[in-house]
Design a protein around this motif. Structure first.
Motif, mmCIF file in Angstrom:
data_model
loop_
_atom_site.group_PDB
_atom_site.id
_atom_site.type_symbol
_atom_site.label_atom_id
_atom_site.label_comp_id
_atom_site.label_asym_id
_atom_site.label_seq_id
_atom_site.Cartn_x
_atom_site.Cartn_y
_atom_site.Cartn_z
ATOM 1 N N MET A 430 0.727 -1.213 -0.060
ATOM 2 C CA MET A 430 0.043 -0.005 -0.018
ATOM 3 C C MET A 430 0.967 1.222 -0.015
ATOM 4 O O MET A 430 2.097 1.102 0.187
ATOM 5 C CB MET A 430 -0.954 -0.052 1.268
ATOM 6 N N GLY A 431 0.191 2.696 -0.123
ATOM 7 C CA GLY A 431 1.116 3.694 0.081
ATOM 8 C C GLY A 431 1.513 4.005 1.238
ATOM 9 O O GLY A 431 1.156 3.450 2.091
ATOM 10 N N ALA A 432 2.564 4.884 1.181
ATOM 11 C CA ALA A 432 3.448 5.103 2.255
ATOM 12 C C ALA A 432 2.636 5.621 3.699
ATOM 13 O O ALA A 432 2.705 5.202 4.785
ATOM 14 C CB ALA A 432 4.693 5.998 1.944
ATOM 15 N N ALA A 433 1.781 6.467 3.256
ATOM 16 C CA ALA A 433 0.929 7.193 4.441
ATOM 17 C C ALA A 433 0.186 6.002 5.041
ATOM 18 O O ALA A 433 -0.181 6.050 6.286
ATOM 19 C CB ALA A 433 0.259 8.338 3.712
ATOM 20 N N GLY A 434 -0.591 5.233 4.442
ATOM 21 C CA GLY A 434 -1.520 4.192 4.835
ATOM 22 C C GLY A 434 -0.647 3.337 5.466
ATOM 23 O O GLY A 434 -1.122 2.749 6.822
ATOM 24 N N ALA A 435 0.544 2.661 5.050
ATOM 25 C CA ALA A 435 1.330 1.921 5.542
ATOM 26 C C ALA A 435 1.737 2.287 6.978
ATOM 27 O O ALA A 435 1.684 1.614 8.003
ATOM 28 C CB ALA A 435 2.530 1.459 4.781
ATOM 29 N N VAL A 436 2.333 3.501 7.052
ATOM 30 C CA VAL A 436 2.867 4.240 8.363
ATOM 31 C C VAL A 436 1.918 4.065 9.365
ATOM 32 O O VAL A 436 1.907 4.024 10.439
ATOM 33 C CB VAL A 436 3.447 5.540 8.132
ATOM 34 N N ASN A 437 0.761 4.449 8.844
ATOM 35 C CA ASN A 437 -0.751 4.558 9.871
ATOM 36 C C ASN A 437 -0.806 3.148 10.457
ATOM 37 O O ASN A 437 -1.007 2.977 11.982
ATOM 38 C CB ASN A 437 -1.856 5.085 9.141
ATOM 39 N N ILE A 438 -0.653 2.233 9.688
ATOM 40 C CA ILE A 438 -0.754 0.845 10.396
ATOM 41 C C ILE A 438 0.464 0.287 11.165
ATOM 42 O O ILE A 438 0.000 -0.189 12.221
ATOM 43 C CB ILE A 438 -1.326 -0.247 9.004
ATOM 44 N N LEU A 439 1.175 0.448 10.523
ATOM 45 C CA LEU A 439 2.755 -0.201 11.142
ATOM 46 C C LEU A 439 3.000 0.566 12.284
ATOM 47 O O LEU A 439 3.607 0.065 13.166
ATOM 48 C CB LEU A 439 3.672 -0.161 10.067
ATOM 49 N N TYR A 440 3.055 1.819 12.237
ATOM 50 C CA TYR A 440 3.627 2.649 13.469
ATOM 51 C C TYR A 440 2.663 3.533 14.320
ATOM 52 O O TYR A 440 3.034 4.897 14.574
ATOM 53 C CB TYR A 440 4.869 3.571 12.788
ATOM 54 N N ARG A 441 1.493 3.187 14.424
ATOM 55 C CA ARG A 441 0.554 4.123 15.028
ATOM 56 C C ARG A 441 0.928 4.462 16.379
ATOM 57 O O ARG A 441 0.898 5.687 16.545
ATOM 58 C CB ARG A 441 -0.773 3.294 15.139
ATOM 59 N N ASN A 442 1.534 3.578 17.080
ATOM 60 C CA ASN A 442 1.982 3.997 18.560
ATOM 61 C C ASN A 442 2.966 4.665 18.556
ATOM 62 O O ASN A 442 3.347 5.661 19.395
ATOM 63 C CB ASN A 442 2.174 2.624 19.447
#
Ligand code: HXC
Length: 514
Positions: A430-442
């Motif tokens: 997926m795109g970078a913004a979506g991926a970061v939201n899922i992987l690095y939320r905390n």
């Protein structure tokens, strides 16, 4: 004793009856339409058409109510040359009992179709008919069934084109629907039930045009692949389409000695496609830039415009293009786009046309409309078609290639042959913004400056994963190329894959999702 001249004269009189009168032609012209024979003259190369079954007689001399058919029974059949290549035709003659289909009318069509199949050349049906001839009842219905059967038998063997140039109502619509391509003129119409039935059953007021006019089927239903202003344009388009198709499935599509340089670079591509993945552009400009002489014959141009499909040539060889269109729905794949691509891919595979995929796709279109409409089974059609295709499958990833969309369009996993990406391409789940939201939320939430942290992580993701080099490192694409080399590289790839031979495990037939 009757002289030869007298015999000839009697023959001429019979044929003149079959040809109809000047008033018949005038009535047709008043509707803005050509007669069956005028259409045939424009479809075939001048002077090459030979009519058969001119003297077939209708089932009854006189129908109840005193109505008469005549020699030929309302349909002109025969063969000739289109662009110097053989083809068969059946053109309905609206001046004979409204072009309605009786038993002998049907027999003529089926005979011409069987000949086209046996001799391996395209069959073109020109429809202009009030449907089943009411007075012939089940003989007429049986005739339709035999035509449908012949359509199915010829499917995938010879190109079948339907040109709808007048009414095409009721069960009559199903012969065209079983053929490879439907053309419609703006003043033709097709529907299962006409406006009067719609009003009686559904209490819905609708005109013929609103219900099944040429434009409706080109833009809304996708039933027709081509929309023409008038008969002349329609016939010219059919001739052009045939210039890209082989005579039959055992033949190669027609090669044309190229004028365009196979080494031509396309620097304009670096401007046409914006590096910013959120900026739209018209993928048809990319297609024209790559193809010989910029010539692209688009199929289904007005329907599911988020996917662009059509024919062109590369160094003289016919190719089929399947491309996402970032200008419409950001190029997302939806139900219609998937159906459109799947049909086109199967056409290409049947007629030995290599497929070139130009990918720039953010993913599948989300939403309840899509899910309720069955994007799952409909999206599967495209996967099935790509996997089933044994023609050369080449691809360039122009920009985005995300998630499911990456897998379903000509990927290595679907036995794509030679696959390329431009250096700006983004291949990832997926795109970078979506991926970061899922992987690095905390991590983002707990950072002293969450926004700065988010930007830093997006950049890192972009650098590490979201580029063509991860796929290149795994051999999942065959090379990363400069945009300007796209035409040159595709031609080299095409020429090495033209001799491709691939077969499926024997089976009666597959079960394509539908
Ligand atoms: C017999 C027919 C006919 C038909 C038209 N005619 N349709 N004759 N069977 N299906 C005759 C008319 O009686 C008339 O004869 C002449 O053709 C021209 O028709 P007009 O109505 O005057 O012409 P026009 O105004 O141009 O309208 C054309 C038309 C209309 C739109 C096609 O005729 C029409 O609506 N026809 C019926 C359409 C229909 O419902 N068909 C059945 C569909 S069901 P004269 O002698 O007066 O000139 C079906 C089942 C197939 O097809 C099932 C397969 C599985």
């Amino acid at each position: 004793m009757t002289s030869m001249q007298e015999y000839i004269e009697k023959l001429r009189q019979r044929k003149a009856i079959a040809h109809g009168t000047a008033q018949d032609a005038e009535a047709q012209h008043k509707k803005g339409r050509l007669t069956a024979r005028e259409r045939i003259d424009l479809l075939f190369d001048p002077g090459t058409f030979e009519e058969i079954d001119t003297l077939v007689l209708p089932r009854y001399d006189v129908y109840p109510g005193g109505k008469r058919s005549r020699y030929g029974d309302g349909v002109v059949t025969g063969f000739g040359l289109i662009n110097g290549r053989r083809a068969f035709v059946a053109a309905q003659d609206a001046s004979v009992m409204g072009g309605s289909l009786g038993e002998m009318h049907a027999n003529k069509i089926v005979k011409a179709m069987h000949m086209a199949l046996k001799y391996g050349c395209p069959f073109i049906a020109i429809n202009d008919s009030g449907g089943a001839r009411i007075q012939e009842g089940v003989d007429s219905l049986g005739g339709y069934a035999r035509i449908f059967d012949a359509n199915c038998e010829a499917s995938g063997v010879i190109p079948q084109l339907s040109l709808i140039m007048g009414p095409c109502a009721g069960g009559a619509v199903y012969s065209p629907a079983l053929t490879d391509f439907i053309f419609m003129t703006e003043n033709a119409y097709m529907f299962i039930t006409g406006p009067e039935v719609v009003k009686a059953v559904m209490q819905e007021e609708v005109t013929q045009d609103q219900l099944g006019g040429g434009r409706v089927h080109a833009e809304e239903s996708g039933v027709s692949h081509f929309l023409a202003r008038d008969d002349q344009e329609c016939l010219a388009m059919a001739r052009e389409l045939l210039s890209y198709l082989p005579l039959n499935n055992q033949d190669d599509p027609p090669y044309v000695r190229p004028v365009d340089d196979p080494e031509r670079r396309c620097p304009e591509l670096e401007e046409i496609v914006p590096v910013d993945p959120t900026k739209p552009y018209d993928v048809r400009q990319v297609i024209s830039s790559i193809l010989d002489d910029g010539r692209f014959f688009e199929v289904h141009a007005l329907w599911a415009q988020n996917m662009v499909v059509g024919f062109g040539r590369l160094n003289g060889y016919v190719v089929g293009i399947v491309a996402n269109q970032p200008m419409v729905l950001a190029g997302c794949i939806d139900i219609k786009a998937s159906i459109k691509a799947a049909h086109f891919i199967r056409i290409c595979d049947t007629y030995n046309v290599p497929i070139i995929t130009l990918q720039d796709v953010p993913g599948f279109l989300p939403g309840t409309n899509q899910e309720y409409g069955g994007i799952i089974r409909n999206g599967a059609r495209m996967i099935y078609a790509y996997s089933e295709a044994v023609v050369p499958k080449l691809m360039i990833i122009l920009r985005k290639s995300y998630g499911g969309a990456y897998c379903v369009m000509s990927s290595k996993g679907l036995r794509g042959d030679l696959l390329y990406a431009w250096p700006n391409a983004e291949l990832a789940v997926m795109g970078a913004a979506g991926a970061v939201n899922i992987l690095y939320r905390n991590e983002v939430k707990n950072a002293p400056d969450p926004e700065a942290k988010r930007r830093e992580l997006v950049e890192e993701y972009q650098e590490r994963f979201n580029n063509p080099y991860v796929a290149a490192a795994r051999g999942l694409i065959d090379d990363v190329i400069e945009p300007r080399d796209s035409r040159r590289v595709l031609i080299k790839a095409l020429e090495v894959t033209l001799s491709k031979r691939e077969r499926h495990v024997p089976r009666k037939h597959g079960i394509s999702p539908s």
